[in-house]
Design a protein around this motif. Sequence first.
Motif, PDB file in Angstrom:
ATOM      1  N   CYS A 111      33.443  57.735  28.602  1.00  0.00           N
ATOM      2  CA  CYS A 111      33.922  56.774  27.664  1.00  0.00           C
ATOM      3  C   CYS A 111      34.952  57.558  26.786  1.00  0.00           C
ATOM      4  O   CYS A 111      34.648  58.717  26.388  1.00  0.00           O
ATOM      5  N   ASP A 112      36.005  56.903  26.358  1.00  0.00           N
ATOM      6  CA  ASP A 112      36.916  57.712  25.375  1.00  0.00           C
ATOM      7  C   ASP A 112      37.476  56.400  24.108  1.00  0.00           C
ATOM      8  O   ASP A 112      37.217  55.465  24.388  1.00  0.00           O
ATOM      9  N   ASN A 113      37.835  57.079  23.102  1.00  0.00           N
ATOM     10  CA  ASN A 113      38.145  56.106  22.012  1.00  0.00           C
ATOM     11  C   ASN A 113      39.613  56.153  21.912  1.00  0.00           C
ATOM     12  O   ASN A 113      40.254  56.039  20.774  1.00  0.00           O
ATOM     13  N   GLY A 114      40.494  56.229  22.997  1.00  0.00           N
ATOM     14  CA  GLY A 114      41.840  56.274  23.095  1.00  0.00           C
ATOM     15  C   GLY A 114      42.327  54.756  22.742  1.00  0.00           C
ATOM     16  O   GLY A 114      41.603  53.626  22.590  1.00  0.00           O
ATOM     17  N   PRO A 115      43.499  54.493  23.239  1.00  0.00           N
ATOM     18  CA  PRO A 115      44.056  53.201  23.058  1.00  0.00           C
ATOM     19  C   PRO A 115      43.655  52.100  24.022  1.00  0.00           C
ATOM     20  O   PRO A 115      43.779  50.826  23.724  1.00  0.00           O
ATOM     21  N   GLY A 116      42.821  52.620  25.056  1.00  0.00           N
ATOM     22  CA  GLY A 116      42.199  51.489  25.876  1.00  0.00           C
ATOM     23  C   GLY A 116      43.202  51.032  26.887  1.00  0.00           C
ATOM     24  O   GLY A 116      44.407  51.410  26.927  1.00  0.00           O
ATOM     25  N   ILE A 117      42.678  50.085  27.825  1.00  0.00           N
ATOM     26  CA  ILE A 117      43.497  49.420  28.841  1.00  0.00           C
ATOM     27  C   ILE A 117      43.551  47.895  28.822  1.00  0.00           C
ATOM     28  O   ILE A 117      42.411  47.151  28.510  1.00  0.00           O
ATOM     29  N   SER A 118      44.841  47.417  28.672  1.00  0.00           N
ATOM     30  CA  SER A 118      44.989  45.972  28.555  1.00  0.00           C
ATOM     31  C   SER A 118      44.200  45.331  29.395  1.00  0.00           C
ATOM     32  O   SER A 118      44.067  45.863  30.731  1.00  0.00           O
ATOM     33  N   GLU A 119      44.323  43.848  29.467  1.00  0.00           N
ATOM     34  CA  GLU A 119      43.576  43.271  30.472  1.00  0.00           C
ATOM     35  C   GLU A 119      44.363  42.974  31.615  1.00  0.00           C
ATOM     36  O   GLU A 119      44.053  43.042  32.831  1.00  0.00           O
ATOM     37  N   LEU A 120      45.698  42.933  31.408  1.00  0.00           N
ATOM     38  CA  LEU A 120      46.592  42.968  32.810  1.00  0.00           C
ATOM     39  C   LEU A 120      46.428  44.185  33.631  1.00  0.00           C
ATOM     40  O   LEU A 120      46.557  44.251  34.826  1.00  0.00           O
ATOM     41  N   GLU A 121      46.422  45.413  32.793  1.00  0.00           N
ATOM     42  CA  GLU A 121      46.391  46.835  33.299  1.00  0.00           C
ATOM     43  C   GLU A 121      44.893  46.755  34.272  1.00  0.00           C
ATOM     44  O   GLU A 121      44.703  47.603  35.190  1.00  0.00           O
ATOM     45  N   ARG A 122      43.756  46.173  33.692  1.00  0.00           N
ATOM     46  CA  ARG A 122      42.673  46.273  34.381  1.00  0.00           C
ATOM     47  C   ARG A 122      42.601  45.901  35.682  1.00  0.00           C
ATOM     48  O   ARG A 122      41.696  46.220  36.672  1.00  0.00           O
ATOM     49  N   GLU A 123      43.303  45.023  36.133  1.00  0.00           N
ATOM     50  CA  GLU A 123      43.476  44.255  37.540  1.00  0.00           C
ATOM     51  C   GLU A 123      44.111  45.406  38.299  1.00  0.00           C
ATOM     52  O   GLU A 123      44.083  45.182  39.634  1.00  0.00           O
ATOM     53  N   TRP A 124      44.777  46.373  37.908  1.00  0.00           N
ATOM     54  CA  TRP A 124      45.701  47.173  38.515  1.00  0.00           C
ATOM     55  C   TRP A 124      45.297  48.567  38.735  1.00  0.00           C
ATOM     56  O   TRP A 124      45.928  49.479  39.457  1.00  0.00           O
ATOM     57  N   VAL A 125      44.423  48.985  37.990  1.00  0.00           N
ATOM     58  CA  VAL A 125      44.344  50.486  37.503  1.00  0.00           C
ATOM     59  C   VAL A 125      43.771  51.227  38.772  1.00  0.00           C
ATOM     60  O   VAL A 125      43.995  52.653  39.209  1.00  0.00           O
ATOM     61  N   PHE A 126      42.965  50.578  39.783  1.00  0.00           N
ATOM     62  CA  PHE A 126      42.540  51.060  41.151  1.00  0.00           C
ATOM     63  C   PHE A 126      43.456  50.955  42.287  1.00  0.00           C
ATOM     64  O   PHE A 126      43.340  51.418  43.391  1.00  0.00           O
ATOM     65  N   GLU A 127      44.641  50.460  41.980  1.00  0.00           N
ATOM     66  CA  GLU A 127      45.556  49.922  42.892  1.00  0.00           C
ATOM     67  C   GLU A 127      46.502  51.264  43.208  1.00  0.00           C
ATOM     68  O   GLU A 127      46.923  52.050  42.204  1.00  0.00           O
ATOM     69  N   PRO A 128      46.842  51.779  44.538  1.00  0.00           N
ATOM     70  CA  PRO A 128      47.572  52.890  44.839  1.00  0.00           C
ATOM     71  C   PRO A 128      49.063  52.704  44.135  1.00  0.00           C
ATOM     72  O   PRO A 128      49.720  51.701  44.267  1.00  0.00           O
ATOM     73  N   GLY A 129      49.306  53.806  43.355  1.00  0.00           N
ATOM     74  CA  GLY A 129      50.765  54.007  43.024  1.00  0.00           C
ATOM     75  C   GLY A 129      50.883  53.586  41.540  1.00  0.00           C
ATOM     76  O   GLY A 129      51.918  53.527  40.826  1.00  0.00           O
ATOM     77  N   TYR A 130      50.020  52.705  40.916  1.00  0.00           N
ATOM     78  CA  TYR A 130      50.009  52.064  39.578  1.00  0.00           C
ATOM     79  C   TYR A 130      49.836  53.142  38.699  1.00  0.00           C
ATOM     80  O   TYR A 130      48.595  53.686  38.567  1.00  0.00           O
ATOM     81  N   THR A 131      50.691  53.288  37.484  1.00  0.00           N
ATOM     82  CA  THR A 131      50.384  54.167  36.424  1.00  0.00           C
ATOM     83  C   THR A 131      51.355  53.846  35.470  1.00  0.00           C
ATOM     84  O   THR A 131      52.187  53.049  35.373  1.00  0.00           O
ATOM     85  N   THR A 132      50.980  54.412  34.124  1.00  0.00           N
ATOM     86  CA  THR A 132      51.566  54.399  32.927  1.00  0.00           C
ATOM     87  C   THR A 132      52.127  55.622  32.238  1.00  0.00           C
ATOM     88  O   THR A 132      52.478  55.476  31.327  1.00  0.00           O
ATOM     89  N   LYS A 133      51.688  56.587  33.225  1.00  0.00           N
ATOM     90  CA  LYS A 133      52.043  57.952  32.684  1.00  0.00           C
ATOM     91  C   LYS A 133      53.453  58.589  33.146  1.00  0.00           C
ATOM     92  O   LYS A 133      53.752  58.317  34.372  1.00  0.00           O
ATOM     93  N   PHE A 134      54.181  59.445  32.365  1.00  0.00           N
ATOM     94  CA  PHE A 134      55.189  60.060  32.664  1.00  0.00           C
ATOM     95  C   PHE A 134      54.789  61.666  32.540  1.00  0.00           C
ATOM     96  O   PHE A 134      54.346  61.917  31.904  1.00  0.00           O
ATOM     97  N   ASN A 135      55.384  62.217  33.500  1.00  0.00           N
ATOM     98  CA  ASN A 135      55.455  63.808  33.365  1.00  0.00           C
ATOM     99  C   ASN A 135      56.546  64.130  32.368  1.00  0.00           C
ATOM    100  O   ASN A 135      57.273  63.356  31.764  1.00  0.00           O
ATOM    101  N   PRO A 136      56.541  65.492  31.901  1.00  0.00           N
ATOM    102  CA  PRO A 136      57.535  66.096  31.076  1.00  0.00           C
ATOM    103  C   PRO A 136      58.997  65.672  31.297  1.00  0.00           C
ATOM    104  O   PRO A 136      59.879  65.564  30.412  1.00  0.00           O
TER     105      PRO A 136
END
Length: 429
Positions: free
Chosen positions: A345-370
């Motif tokens: 568990c973490d106390n970060g910003p969390g995952i939205s309801e829309l993203e919850r449906e996709w977090v385990f799908e291959p290729g889905y990400t909200t992160k960027f590299n430098p």
Amino acid sequence: MSDRMRILILILISTALLGEVKLNPFGDSFRFSLGIVVYFFGLLWFSVPVLSTGLLTGAFVVLFRIGMDAIGGDADLVSSFLHHIPTFGFYLAFAVTVKLLRIRKQAEFPIRVGLIGAAADTISNCAELVFRIIMLESAPFTWQGLLLIGMTGLLRSFFVVGLYNMLSIRQVREQAEWRKLELERLLLLNSSLYEESFYMRKLMAHVEKLTRESYRLYKKLMEQRLPEHSEALHVAENVHELKKDLQRIVTGLSKLMKPTQAGDRLGIGELCGLAVQANRKYAEVHGKQIDFRLHADILLYTNQTYALLSILNNLLTNAVEAIAEKGTIEVEAELAGDFLSIRVCDNGPGISELEREWVFEPGYTTKFNPEGYFSTGIGLTHALDIAKALGGSLTLSPHSPHGARFELQVPVQQLLREGENSENEAFSD
């Protein structure tokens, strides 16, 4: 100049210098000094030849003291030589005594070493006194003098042995800490390799299936006497070669990583701690102040080390990256019936309801590299697939008011297997 020569020069100079820290107990030229302390410690700590070192040390100390007398103008050369030559007998007698008593073979028994050192010290002082009585007509032996010599020998010897053992224990602890860090690094590295080999096995299963389908296509074209059958056979052969190459790589990785003995098992608490420690360092590297809280006081050992580490590393790394600057990450492991449950568990910003449906799908990400590019988005997919291969599950809790809460559940029976999952077990057609 060799290392042994440097060590020998260090022993000679140190012994001569500390030999000037002295006490004259009988009021004449006989002295108690700290020179023998350095010499005795050097024999114990360094791998130097005992007899030759004793000869060189005795000769160097005599020459050093003669040189000191010459500089101070205290005596002529002959008188100074006769005054200090018994010291050579002291160091020679000490070396011969510890050599005959085989002190290095007693290194694991500090009390024995201390007693041998005390005996050598006493014998050497007595030998020096005999030389001085013969050559300089010094005061004869007395029982009080012999008692003082024996007590001094005990004190000096056990001081050296105590110092030697203190430094040895410190060295052993430093080596143990280094080995622990190296083991942690290798385990984490192997967990990453396990993840890659896991997907290579999955790919190999797909290639195997493709090989069979291409061969069936070849047979079908052959039966219909179509000219394309030779191309289909060529495709089937190339796919088969690819499968064999993958199989060789996977087999090599499996032999490298797979624990096979009970001694290779890790406790769940230790395994979770290892993942937490690695990600604590990861957070520090990124300048984040994250409080990691671990609750894993359960008595369970497993050989599924790399699989669990791969999953935990993915979850913890995502949690670290989700927290902006400061935050808390909690890892909790417990036994729930026939399952091991690990929650991250973490106390970060969390995952939205829309993203919850996709977090385990291959290729889905909200992160960027430098550089501003999307990350691969396959970390959680990997973690989920490994969890399924263990017969368990990985879920995102829908009841997290703050941050994200992932839960891994794995059957205890699966964790008690003799080794890691077999290569083909998870991907059989």
